[in-house]
Design a protein around this motif. Sequence first.
Motif, PDB file in Angstrom:
ATOM      1  N   ALA A  78      -9.661  -1.696   5.278  1.00 19.21           N
ATOM      2  CA  ALA A  78      -8.811  -2.847   4.917  1.00 19.21           C
ATOM      3  C   ALA A  78      -9.594  -4.154   4.847  1.00 19.21           C
ATOM      4  O   ALA A  78      -9.125  -5.195   5.289  1.00 19.21           O
ATOM      5  CB  ALA A  78      -7.638  -2.964   5.874  1.00 19.21           C
ATOM      6  N   CYS A  79     -10.776  -4.105   4.271  1.00 26.74           N
ATOM      7  CA  CYS A  79     -11.531  -5.329   4.005  1.00 26.74           C
ATOM      8  C   CYS A  79     -11.156  -5.867   2.626  1.00 26.74           C
ATOM      9  O   CYS A  79     -10.490  -5.196   1.836  1.00 26.74           O
ATOM     10  CB  CYS A  79     -13.032  -5.059   4.081  1.00 26.74           C
ATOM     11  N   PHE A  80     -11.594  -7.087   2.341  1.00 26.92           N
ATOM     12  CA  PHE A  80     -11.285  -7.716   1.052  1.00 26.92           C
ATOM     13  C   PHE A  80     -12.528  -8.436   0.558  1.00 26.92           C
ATOM     14  O   PHE A  80     -13.095  -9.277   1.264  1.00 26.92           O
ATOM     15  CB  PHE A  80     -10.136  -8.714   1.202  1.00 26.92           C
ATOM     16  N   PHE A  81     -12.940  -8.102  -0.676  1.00 27.03           N
ATOM     17  CA  PHE A  81     -14.088  -8.740  -1.312  1.00 27.03           C
ATOM     18  C   PHE A  81     -13.596  -9.452  -2.566  1.00 27.03           C
ATOM     19  O   PHE A  81     -13.225  -8.805  -3.550  1.00 27.03           O
ATOM     20  CB  PHE A  81     -15.145  -7.700  -1.686  1.00 27.03           C
ATOM     21  N   ALA A  82     -13.569 -10.775  -2.538  1.00 28.81           N
ATOM     22  CA  ALA A  82     -13.186 -11.548  -3.716  1.00 28.81           C
ATOM     23  C   ALA A  82     -14.297 -11.467  -4.771  1.00 28.81           C
ATOM     24  O   ALA A  82     -15.375 -10.916  -4.531  1.00 28.81           O
ATOM     25  CB  ALA A  82     -12.904 -13.001  -3.322  1.00 28.81           C
ATOM     26  N   GLY A  83     -14.036 -12.025  -5.946  1.00 29.87           N
ATOM     27  CA  GLY A  83     -14.950 -11.886  -7.060  1.00 29.87           C
ATOM     28  C   GLY A  83     -16.347 -12.414  -6.785  1.00 29.87           C
ATOM     29  O   GLY A  83     -16.539 -13.409  -6.094  1.00 29.87           O
ATOM     30  N   PHE A  95     -12.973 -10.408   5.566  1.00 30.56           N
ATOM     31  CA  PHE A  95     -12.590 -11.037   4.301  1.00 30.56           C
ATOM     32  C   PHE A  95     -13.782 -11.839   3.781  1.00 30.56           C
ATOM     33  O   PHE A  95     -14.330 -12.680   4.494  1.00 30.56           O
ATOM     34  CB  PHE A  95     -11.390 -11.955   4.500  1.00 30.56           C
ATOM     35  N   PHE A  96     -14.148 -11.590   2.517  1.00 33.95           N
ATOM     36  CA  PHE A  96     -15.253 -12.315   1.873  1.00 33.95           C
ATOM     37  C   PHE A  96     -14.687 -13.141   0.727  1.00 33.95           C
ATOM     38  O   PHE A  96     -14.109 -12.601  -0.226  1.00 33.95           O
ATOM     39  CB  PHE A  96     -16.288 -11.334   1.317  1.00 33.95           C
ATOM     40  N   GLY A  97     -14.853 -14.463   0.795  1.00 35.28           N
ATOM     41  CA  GLY A  97     -14.386 -15.344  -0.260  1.00 35.28           C
ATOM     42  C   GLY A  97     -15.253 -15.266  -1.502  1.00 35.28           C
ATOM     43  O   GLY A  97     -16.346 -14.682  -1.507  1.00 35.28           O
ATOM     44  N   LYS A 134       4.477  11.137  -4.263  1.00 35.93           N
ATOM     45  CA  LYS A 134       4.480   9.795  -4.830  1.00 35.93           C
ATOM     46  C   LYS A 134       3.185   9.078  -4.450  1.00 35.93           C
ATOM     47  O   LYS A 134       2.676   9.240  -3.341  1.00 35.93           O
ATOM     48  CB  LYS A 134       5.685   8.998  -4.327  1.00 35.93           C
ATOM     49  N   ALA A 135       2.681   8.286  -5.364  1.00 36.66           N
ATOM     50  CA  ALA A 135       1.441   7.549  -5.138  1.00 36.66           C
ATOM     51  C   ALA A 135       1.716   6.054  -5.205  1.00 36.66           C
ATOM     52  O   ALA A 135       2.541   5.599  -6.001  1.00 36.66           O
ATOM     53  CB  ALA A 135       0.392   7.938  -6.178  1.00 36.66           C
ATOM     54  N   PHE A 136       0.999   5.287  -4.376  1.00 39.73           N
ATOM     55  CA  PHE A 136       1.276   3.869  -4.232  1.00 39.73           C
ATOM     56  C   PHE A 136      -0.011   3.059  -4.304  1.00 39.73           C
ATOM     57  O   PHE A 136      -1.059   3.464  -3.797  1.00 39.73           O
ATOM     58  CB  PHE A 136       1.978   3.600  -2.893  1.00 39.73           C
ATOM     59  N   LEU A 137       0.116   1.879  -4.916  1.00 38.40           N
ATOM     60  CA  LEU A 137      -0.959   0.895  -4.968  1.00 38.40           C
ATOM     61  C   LEU A 137      -0.467  -0.360  -4.258  1.00 38.40           C
ATOM     62  O   LEU A 137       0.570  -0.919  -4.627  1.00 38.40           O
ATOM     63  CB  LEU A 137      -1.315   0.573  -6.419  1.00 38.40           C
ATOM     64  N   LEU A 138      -1.187  -0.803  -3.262  1.00 38.06           N
ATOM     65  CA  LEU A 138      -0.812  -1.984  -2.479  1.00 38.06           C
ATOM     66  C   LEU A 138      -1.617  -3.167  -2.973  1.00 38.06           C
ATOM     67  O   LEU A 138      -2.847  -3.126  -2.990  1.00 38.06           O
ATOM     68  CB  LEU A 138      -1.055  -1.742  -0.991  1.00 38.06           C
ATOM     69  N   THR A 139      -0.915  -4.246  -3.359  1.00 35.34           N
ATOM     70  CA  THR A 139      -1.573  -5.361  -4.042  1.00 35.34           C
ATOM     71  C   THR A 139      -1.703  -6.616  -3.195  1.00 35.34           C
ATOM     72  O   THR A 139      -2.273  -7.608  -3.656  1.00 35.34           O
ATOM     73  CB  THR A 139      -0.798  -5.729  -5.323  1.00 35.34           C
ATOM     74  N   MET A 140      -1.193  -6.604  -1.973  1.00 32.87           N
ATOM     75  CA  MET A 140      -1.212  -7.834  -1.168  1.00 32.87           C
ATOM     76  C   MET A 140      -2.599  -8.119  -0.619  1.00 32.87           C
ATOM     77  O   MET A 140      -3.364  -7.217  -0.285  1.00 32.87           O
ATOM     78  CB  MET A 140      -0.180  -7.765  -0.036  1.00 32.87           C
ATOM     79  N   GLY A 141      -2.923  -9.416  -0.531  1.00 33.98           N
ATOM     80  CA  GLY A 141      -4.242  -9.813  -0.053  1.00 33.98           C
ATOM     81  C   GLY A 141      -4.384  -9.817   1.452  1.00 33.98           C
ATOM     82  O   GLY A 141      -5.502  -9.831   1.965  1.00 33.98           O
ATOM     83  N   ASP A 199     -11.067   3.000   4.043  1.00 35.54           N
ATOM     84  CA  ASP A 199      -9.732   3.059   3.464  1.00 35.54           C
ATOM     85  C   ASP A 199      -9.135   1.666   3.265  1.00 35.54           C
ATOM     86  O   ASP A 199      -9.328   0.760   4.086  1.00 35.54           O
ATOM     87  CB  ASP A 199      -8.783   3.842   4.386  1.00 35.54           C
ATOM     88  N   ASP A 200      -8.387   1.514   2.169  1.00 39.35           N
ATOM     89  CA  ASP A 200      -7.531   0.343   1.915  1.00 39.35           C
ATOM     90  C   ASP A 200      -8.320  -0.956   1.702  1.00 39.35           C
ATOM     91  O   ASP A 200      -7.782  -2.050   1.880  1.00 39.35           O
ATOM     92  CB  ASP A 200      -6.497   0.162   3.043  1.00 39.35           C
ATOM     93  N   THR A 201      -9.557  -0.832   1.311  1.00 35.28           N
ATOM     94  CA  THR A 201     -10.379  -2.008   1.011  1.00 35.28           C
ATOM     95  C   THR A 201     -10.224  -2.399  -0.461  1.00 35.28           C
ATOM     96  O   THR A 201     -10.163  -1.537  -1.335  1.00 35.28           O
ATOM     97  CB  THR A 201     -11.847  -1.721   1.340  1.00 35.28           C
ATOM     98  N   ILE A 202     -10.160  -3.706  -0.703  1.00 34.46           N
ATOM     99  CA  ILE A 202     -10.028  -4.242  -2.054  1.00 34.46           C
ATOM    100  C   ILE A 202     -11.364  -4.851  -2.480  1.00 34.46           C
ATOM    101  O   ILE A 202     -11.934  -5.683  -1.768  1.00 34.46           O
ATOM    102  CB  ILE A 202      -8.937  -5.323  -2.115  1.00 34.46           C
ATOM    103  N   ILE A 203     -11.839  -4.455  -3.652  1.00 34.30           N
ATOM    104  CA  ILE A 203     -13.079  -4.986  -4.217  1.00 34.30           C
ATOM    105  C   ILE A 203     -12.747  -5.545  -5.601  1.00 34.30           C
ATOM    106  O   ILE A 203     -12.433  -4.784  -6.528  1.00 34.30           O
ATOM    107  CB  ILE A 203     -14.163  -3.900  -4.304  1.00 34.30           C
ATOM    108  N   LEU A 204     -12.789  -6.861  -5.737  1.00 38.43           N
ATOM    109  CA  LEU A 204     -12.460  -7.482  -7.011  1.00 38.43           C
ATOM    110  C   LEU A 204     -13.670  -7.469  -7.955  1.00 38.43           C
ATOM    111  O   LEU A 204     -14.673  -6.814  -7.680  1.00 38.43           O
ATOM    112  CB  LEU A 204     -11.925  -8.890  -6.771  1.00 38.43           C
ATOM    113  N   SER A 205     -13.587  -8.178  -9.068  1.00 33.73           N
ATOM    114  CA  SER A 205     -14.571  -8.040 -10.138  1.00 33.73           C
ATOM    115  C   SER A 205     -15.926  -8.681  -9.797  1.00 33.73           C
ATOM    116  O   SER A 205     -16.001  -9.652  -9.053  1.00 33.73           O
ATOM    117  CB  SER A 205     -14.029  -8.679 -11.417  1.00 33.73           C
TER     118      SER A 205
END
Length: 211
Positions: free
Chosen positions: A138-143, A158-160, A57-64, A119-125
């Motif tokens: 597990a970093c986060f890059f907003a748009g 976390f980058f706003g 099974k494969a999973f996508l985690l969407t929480m910020g 791993d687990d880093t989110i890069i938005l548009s």
Amino acid sequence: MGLGRNTPVFIDIAEQAGYTILGLYHYNDELTGEVSQGYPVLGSYHDLLSQQSLKGKAFLLTMGNNDIRQKLAKNIRYLNGETPAIIHPMAVVSRFAQVGCGVVVSPFSYIQAYSKIGDDTIILSHVNISHNNTVGKACFFAGSVVLGAYTQVRNQAFFGIGAKTISDKVQYVGEQAFIGAGALVTADIPDYATVAGIPARVIKINKPDSR
């Protein structure tokens, strides 16, 4: 996993990257059995992680929340579930770059050569990760974030929206650092710091996340 306001954004990315969504998991059981975004809510995180195996099974985690996302992803992988990197077909990832598991790269973003995404880093548009960078887990890059070259970003930073760092001026962005929206970072950022402004200044040092 995750039923928030951004969930449809991640569903779009996954589907346009060729995946089929089978169902959703919520943080508690209050929505179990209902339909959200056109998909069945299969259960809670506890229901999922109580299974003996998630193999196949494969999973996508969407929480910020970086910490929650990283811990859930580790638990899924411990149960032999998969957290594939999901890259939108309109994103550009250099063949010389490295992208870890559980990474999401949104449309119109660019990861340049010799950059490594943990791993687990989110890069938005509309994010530009310049060359020769190392981004932790597990970093986060907003748009519209621009990460200049030759920077080491530690775990759970976390980058706003619209934040920018200057190439070869910022060598280090600390663990769990929070870069405010529109900030222009011209110097190294210590661990657990919140910074904002042009140029960015340290507003406070946050207590390390002990969860």
